[in-house]
Every structure is written in structure tokens, then in C-alpha cells.
Design a protein around this motif. Structure first.
Motif, short mmCIF file in Angstrom:
data_model
loop_
_atom_site.label_atom_id
_atom_site.label_comp_id
_atom_site.label_asym_id
_atom_site.label_seq_id
_atom_site.Cartn_x
_atom_site.Cartn_y
_atom_site.Cartn_z
N SER A 114 -59.42 48.34 -37.46
CA SER A 114 -60.17 47.27 -38.15
C SER A 114 -61.40 46.85 -37.35
CB SER A 114 -59.27 46.06 -38.40
OG SER A 114 -58.88 45.45 -37.18
N TYR A 117 -64.19 48.31 -39.11
CA TYR A 117 -64.60 47.55 -40.31
C TYR A 117 -65.66 46.53 -39.89
CZ TYR A 117 -64.23 44.49 -44.44
OH TYR A 117 -64.50 43.72 -45.56
N VAL A 149 -64.07 50.74 -45.10
CA VAL A 149 -65.39 50.83 -44.47
C VAL A 149 -66.49 50.68 -45.50
CG1 VAL A 149 -66.98 52.41 -43.30
CG2 VAL A 149 -64.65 52.14 -42.45
N ALA A 152 -66.98 47.10 -46.17
CA ALA A 152 -67.63 46.48 -45.01
C ALA A 152 -69.13 46.71 -45.04
CB ALA A 152 -67.03 47.03 -43.72
#
Length: 293
Positions: A114, A117, A149, A152
Motif C-alpha cells: 500500500s 498506492y 494503483v 491512486a
């Protein structure tokens, strides 16, 4: 369309048009009386007949339409260049659970990932801030439009007020565009090949985060085109060097001789958004003073 005094019409763009538009006939067809003849599929206008357009023989036309639709909309929007972001749909946001994990090992790995991300989000913010200096026509963030991703990337750009593109693909499981894609720049594809063309046609750089088969496919498509000089040698930026070197032994390819030693220079490994932006700035702008807020 502007109407002249003599009843003739001229298009709003000033180009003289003598033929009726397809939209005009589309409206007229809706008012035709319903009869056995007019209700027959054979009577439908070809461009309004979904069953006809989906026939096997019409595949070349559908390929053309998928290429044209996105290209025309991006051109009309004035988008000149993009920054492409690839990466895993299964990587969660920091603090979120790994919804795709099938066991505890996957859960631990995905939740640890993460951090990427967040780096993708920061990187997209940098791109969006720099795009603003170019009237949002350069460095426009484009992703596959999905979660992880991709989300993000769209999210980071949207957070700084930048338009952001999503190129979704129809998959066996439902996948709606993430909520951060600019609605009028949200596209959906049937053909992977045409979708990949749109990823690359305006790309000034490609940032690639940890991912699965789809991410690997996109990485090797791009590096092959660059290696064979079919496209410009744009920066290929791989986030998470440890991940990439574990799953792909790039040096072994060069050692064996199936790629040239210099081909390794096509790849740039980074860990942070700032490192990635510096590579792009040094390539195009010779400045990297856009800060993450």
C-alpha cells in the motif's frame, strides 16, 4: 448549425454543409409508423443497428471505431501528452484491507504494498500540478481506470484539480471506473490492442508499479516498442526495485544474449514520487521544482 436568410444552413464551425446530418435522419426514423416492414431488423439504419455492428464480419469497423472515438475526444479536449500509470488493481490504499487476498501471505504482501498506492497518488499529484502550468494539455495522467494503483493515479491528479483519463476494459467480472476519473474522459474498450495503443500514443513517460499479468503485459509491450525503435525512447519508470528484480531477472536476459546490455538502460528504478518526477523533468523540462503538497 446557423440558419441563413434563404433557409440554407452553415455549420457552427463555418464549414458549408449541403447534406443532412445522420442525427437528422436518426430523429426522422424514430417517427416512422410501425409496420411489419419498418419493424424488421433489415430496415434499421446500419449505423443504428447494434446486431449488425456486432457481427463477426464487422470486427474491422469496430476496431476502427474504438480507435477513433477516444482519439477524437482527446483531440477535441486539446490533450497533447500524457503520463501513463500502470500497476496492480489489487493493491489497497494505506489502512485498507487487501480485498483480493486469497491467503494470509497475499494479505500481508498486498497490504505492505500500500506504500506504492500512496507513492502513485503523490506522483500523480506532481504530474497534475505540472499539467496546470501547461493548461492541462501536457502531462495528463492516464490509467486503466480501475481500482488499486489506477485509482491512486486518478485520485492524486484529481486532488490538485487536474483532469484525469481512465481507459477501462470490459472484463468477466464487473469493474466500474473509479470515482476519480474525469467523467468526460472515462472510456471503455472491448479490444485490449486498441486500448494499449491509446495508452502509448500520447505518452511522455510511463510509471509502472507492482502488478500482475496485465501490468507485465503493458510493461513489455512498451519496452519492446522502444527497444525496436517503433516509438520514442520515453522514460520507463519502475517503482519498487526489489519487487521487479525478484520477478524478472533483467540482467540474466542480457547475460544470455537475448537482449543487448544497453537495453537495461531503458529501465529506471525508483522508490518515490519525487525520484520519478525528476527523471521526467530532466528529460523534458530541465526543472523538477514542483512540490508535493
Amino acid at each position: 448549425m446557423a440558419k441563413l436568410r434563404n433557409g440554407r444552413h452553415r455549420q457552427d464551425d463555418g464549414v458549408w454543409k449541403t447534406l443532412k446530418s445522420s442525427q437528422t435522419d436518426r430523429s426522422r426514423v424514430a417517427g416512422i409508423p410501425r409496420t411489419p416492414q419498418s419493424e424488421s431488423p433489415s430496415y434499421r439504419l446500419a449505423y443504428l443497428d447494434d446486431d449488425f455492428l456486432c457481427r463477426e464480419e464487422l470486427r474491422p469497423v469496430r476496431l476502427q471505431l474504438e480507435l477513433l472515438k477516444t482519439e477524437m475526444i482527446l483531440t477535441e479536449r486539446g490533450i497533447k501528452s500524457t503520463i501513463v500509470m500502470f500497476g496492480g488493481a489489487r493493491i489497497p490504499a494505506p489502512g485498507a484491507s487487501a480485498w483480493a487476498a486469497r491467503n494470509e501471505t497475499q494479505k500481508a504482501n498486498l497490504e505492505a504494498a500500500s506504500i506504492y498506492y500512496e507513492e502513485a497518488r503523490k506522483f500523480a499529484r506532481l504530474c497534475g500540478e505540472h499539467a496546470a502550468l501547461h493548461n492541462h494539455q501536457e502531462y495528463v495522467v492516464v490509467t486503466g481506470g480501475g481500482p488499486g494503483v489506477m485509482e491512486a493515479g486518478n485520485r492524486g491528479a484529481a486532488e490538485v484539480g487536474a483532469p484525469t483519463i481512465g481507459l477501462n476494459i470490459v472484463l468477466p467480472h464487473e469493474q466500474a471506473p473509479n470515482a476519480f476519473v474525469t467523467p468526460e474522459l472515462s472510456f471503455n474498450f472491448h479490444y485490449f490492442a486498441i486500448r494499449k495503443m491509446h495508452f502509448l500514443m500520447r505518452a511522455k513517460a510511463i510509471a509502472i508499479f507492482p502488478g500482475g499479468f496485465g501490468t507485465l503485459d503493458e510493461l513489455f509491450e512498451a519496452v519492446t516498442l522502444i527497444q525496436t525503435k517503433r516509438m520514442e525512447p520515453i522514460p520507463l519508470i519502475l517503482f519498487a526495485e526489489k519487487f521487479w528484480r525478484k520477478i524478472v531477472n533483467f540482467e540474466a536476459l542480457a547475460e544470455f544474449g537475448t537482449i543487448a546490455p544497453d537495453d537495461l538502460k531503458l529501465l529506471h528504478f525508483v522508490e518515490t514520487a519525487e525520484e520519478a518526477w525528476k527523471i521526467i523533468a530532466d528529460r523534458y523540462e530541465h526543472t523538477h521544482d514542483v512540490a508535493v503538497k
